[in-house]
Design a protein around this motif. Structure first.
Motif, PDB file in Angstrom:
ATOM      1  N   UNK A  90       0.793  -1.228   0.000  1.00 24.76           N
ATOM      2  CA  UNK A  90       0.000   0.000   0.000  1.00 24.76           C
ATOM      3  C   UNK A  90       0.831   1.285   0.000  1.00 24.76           C
ATOM      4  N   UNK A  91       2.131   1.191   0.254  1.00 22.81           N
ATOM      5  CA  UNK A  91       2.961   2.391   0.319  1.00 22.81           C
ATOM      6  C   UNK A  91       4.115   2.286  -0.672  1.00 22.81           C
ATOM      7  N   UNK A  92       4.579   3.437  -1.137  1.00 23.08           N
ATOM      8  CA  UNK A  92       5.779   3.470  -1.977  1.00 23.08           C
ATOM      9  C   UNK A  92       6.988   3.491  -1.050  1.00 23.08           C
ATOM     10  N   UNK A  93       7.747   2.403  -1.041  1.00 23.13           N
ATOM     11  CA  UNK A  93       8.863   2.267  -0.115  1.00 23.13           C
ATOM     12  C   UNK A  93      10.184   2.434  -0.849  1.00 23.13           C
ATOM     13  N   UNK A  94      10.992   3.344  -0.346  1.00 20.82           N
ATOM     14  CA  UNK A  94      12.310   3.569  -0.918  1.00 20.82           C
ATOM     15  C   UNK A  94      13.320   2.626  -0.269  1.00 20.82           C
ATOM     16  N   UNK A  95      14.360   2.283  -0.977  1.00 22.36           N
ATOM     17  CA  UNK A  95      15.409   1.423  -0.442  1.00 22.36           C
ATOM     18  C   UNK A  95      16.581   2.219   0.100  1.00 22.36           C
ATOM     19  N   UNK A  96      16.501   3.546  -0.038  1.00 23.89           N
ATOM     20  CA  UNK A  96      17.620   4.388   0.376  1.00 23.89           C
ATOM     21  C   UNK A  96      17.213   5.272   1.557  1.00 23.89           C
ATOM     22  N   UNK A  97      18.131   5.413   2.522  1.00 25.00           N
ATOM     23  CA  UNK A  97      17.905   6.308   3.653  1.00 25.00           C
ATOM     24  C   UNK A  97      18.105   7.746   3.210  1.00 25.00           C
ATOM     25  N   UNK A  98      17.389   8.643   3.875  1.00 27.29           N
ATOM     26  CA  UNK A  98      17.579  10.074   3.644  1.00 27.29           C
ATOM     27  C   UNK A  98      17.750  10.736   5.007  1.00 27.29           C
ATOM     28  N   UNK A  99      18.841  10.383   5.656  1.00 25.83           N
ATOM     29  CA  UNK A  99      19.066  10.851   7.024  1.00 25.83           C
ATOM     30  C   UNK A  99      18.014  10.255   7.944  1.00 25.83           C
ATOM     31  N   UNK A 100      17.457  11.124   8.792  1.00 20.20           N
ATOM     32  CA  UNK A 100      16.434  10.674   9.731  1.00 20.20           C
ATOM     33  C   UNK A 100      15.021  10.894   9.194  1.00 20.20           C
ATOM     34  N   UNK A 101      14.911  11.290   7.926  1.00 13.71           N
ATOM     35  CA  UNK A 101      13.593  11.571   7.352  1.00 13.71           C
ATOM     36  C   UNK A 101      12.779  10.286   7.194  1.00 13.71           C
ATOM     37  N   UNK A 102      11.478  10.411   7.455  1.00  8.22           N
ATOM     38  CA  UNK A 102      10.586   9.264   7.324  1.00  8.22           C
ATOM     39  C   UNK A 102      10.056   9.128   5.901  1.00  8.22           C
ATOM     40  N   UNK A 103      10.035  10.237   5.159  1.00  7.27           N
ATOM     41  CA  UNK A 103       9.560  10.187   3.777  1.00  7.27           C
ATOM     42  C   UNK A 103      10.234  11.281   2.977  1.00  7.27           C
ATOM     43  N   UNK A 104      10.274  11.092   1.669  1.00  2.00           N
ATOM     44  CA  UNK A 104      10.840  12.083   0.756  1.00  2.00           C
ATOM     45  C   UNK A 104       9.930  12.191  -0.461  1.00  2.00           C
ATOM     46  N   UNK A 105       9.982  13.328  -1.118  1.00  2.00           N
ATOM     47  CA  UNK A 105       9.184  13.547  -2.320  1.00  2.00           C
ATOM     48  C   UNK A 105      10.116  13.558  -3.529  1.00  2.00           C
ATOM     49  N   UNK A 106       9.872  12.636  -4.462  1.00  2.00           N
ATOM     50  CA  UNK A 106      10.663  12.560  -5.678  1.00  2.00           C
ATOM     51  C   UNK A 106       9.738  12.706  -6.886  1.00  2.00           C
ATOM     52  N   UNK A 107      10.013  13.701  -7.712  1.00  2.00           N
ATOM     53  CA  UNK A 107       9.208  13.953  -8.911  1.00  2.00           C
ATOM     54  C   UNK A 107       7.725  14.070  -8.567  1.00  2.00           C
ATOM     55  N   UNK A 108       7.440  14.739  -7.453  1.00  2.00           N
ATOM     56  CA  UNK A 108       6.056  14.958  -7.055  1.00  2.00           C
ATOM     57  C   UNK A 108       5.388  13.759  -6.408  1.00  2.00           C
ATOM     58  N   UNK A 109       6.139  12.676  -6.169  1.00  2.00           N
ATOM     59  CA  UNK A 109       5.583  11.466  -5.565  1.00  2.00           C
ATOM     60  C   UNK A 109       6.247  11.233  -4.199  1.00  2.00           C
ATOM     61  N   UNK A 110       5.438  10.923  -3.183  1.00  2.00           N
ATOM     62  CA  UNK A 110       5.992  10.697  -1.845  1.00  2.00           C
ATOM     63  C   UNK A 110       6.433   9.241  -1.681  1.00  2.00           C
ATOM     64  N   UNK A 111       7.670   9.075  -1.233  1.00  2.00           N
ATOM     65  CA  UNK A 111       8.230   7.762  -0.953  1.00  2.00           C
ATOM     66  C   UNK A 111       8.574   7.669   0.530  1.00  2.00           C
ATOM     67  N   UNK A 112       8.341   6.503   1.114  1.00  2.00           N
ATOM     68  CA  UNK A 112       8.656   6.291   2.529  1.00  2.00           C
ATOM     69  C   UNK A 112      10.003   5.589   2.647  1.00  2.00           C
ATOM     70  N   UNK A 113      10.845   6.124   3.510  1.00  2.00           N
ATOM     71  CA  UNK A 113      12.211   5.619   3.640  1.00  2.00           C
ATOM     72  C   UNK A 113      12.264   4.375   4.543  1.00  2.00           C
TER      73      UNK A 113
END
Length: 225
Positions: A90-113
């Motif tokens: 159900x969620x877009x899960x990223x394989x890469x950490x982004x520091x302590x962030x829980x989610x990041x927005x890439x190309x207008x799409x939210x990914x969960x770290x």
């Protein structure tokens, strides 16, 4: 103490750096406190209405203790965990950490770290693996305030103990047997509460004996496959 081994497994599985572990523990433990509070108030309400449920709690502790003896190092498979399957579906899960962030927005799409997954697993597995601790405290008192505050302090203590015990986890390989013995003892204590109330001194002595014996045995008995 048993929860600490589960936390170690999660951090190892997701490759969480030592720097991010402190941040993950803080947020994950706060989530665990909220979930425990819900379970405690539900349990207290059930006990007030159905006193016999204490016998169910006692039987559950004995069952949990026996299961720990049969499979003392069974922490479960996170890939087959229903929560992990739900997040992956159900969620877009990223394989890469982004520091302590829980989610990041890439190309207008939210990914969960991965940090998001780690924190969710810390909170939920704490409740799953510690579901025996709430009935165990009801064996001492039925006051919801005492049950809640003791759980809060215990969970907050996990964060402080984690970095102390993490380095000693491999040394005490028989600790789970001691914990299993404690659960069985408390379960039996709950089942006979209406017949004989075990003295506090005897209870504390049995807990100290079981835990202490498992620690000492771990130092003298070699680990086996």
């Amino acid at each position: 103490v048993d929860n600490i081994f589960v936390f170690l497994l999660i951090f190892s599985r997701f490759g969480v750096s030592a720097e991010l572990q402190k941040h993950a523990l803080m947020i994950g433990i706060l989530g665990a406190i909220v979930l425990r509070a819900i379970l405690i108030f539900v349990g207290a309400a059930l006990i007030q209405r159905y006193h016999w449920i204490l016998y169910f709690f006692g039987a559950f502790l004995i069952y949990t203790g026996i299961q720990m003896v049969r499979a003392p190092n069974d922490e479960g498979d996170f890939e087959s965990n229903p929560l992990m399957r739900w997040m992956r579906g159900h969620l877009r899960l990223s394989k890469e950490y982004s520091g302590a962030k829980l989610s990041v927005v890439k190309d207008g799409v939210r990914w969960y770290t991965p940090m998001f997954m780690v924190i969710v697993l810390l909170a939920v597995t704490d409740v799953i693996f510690a579901v025996d601790s709430i009935p165990a405290i009801f064996a001492i008192t039925e006051d919801p305030f005492v049950v809640l505050t003791s759980n809060v302090f215990a969970v907050l203590g996990l964060r402080a103990l984690f970095f102390l015990i993490a380095g000693m986890a491999d040394r005490f390989h028989l600790l789970n047997y001691g914990l299993a013995g404690v659960l069985v003892f408390i379960g039996l204590k709950m089942l006979i509460a209406d017949v004989w109330k075990v003295p506090i001194g005897l209870s504390l002595g049995m807990v100290a004996l079981l835990i202490g014996a498992s620690l000492v045995a771990s130092r003298f008995l070699p680990r086996t496959d």
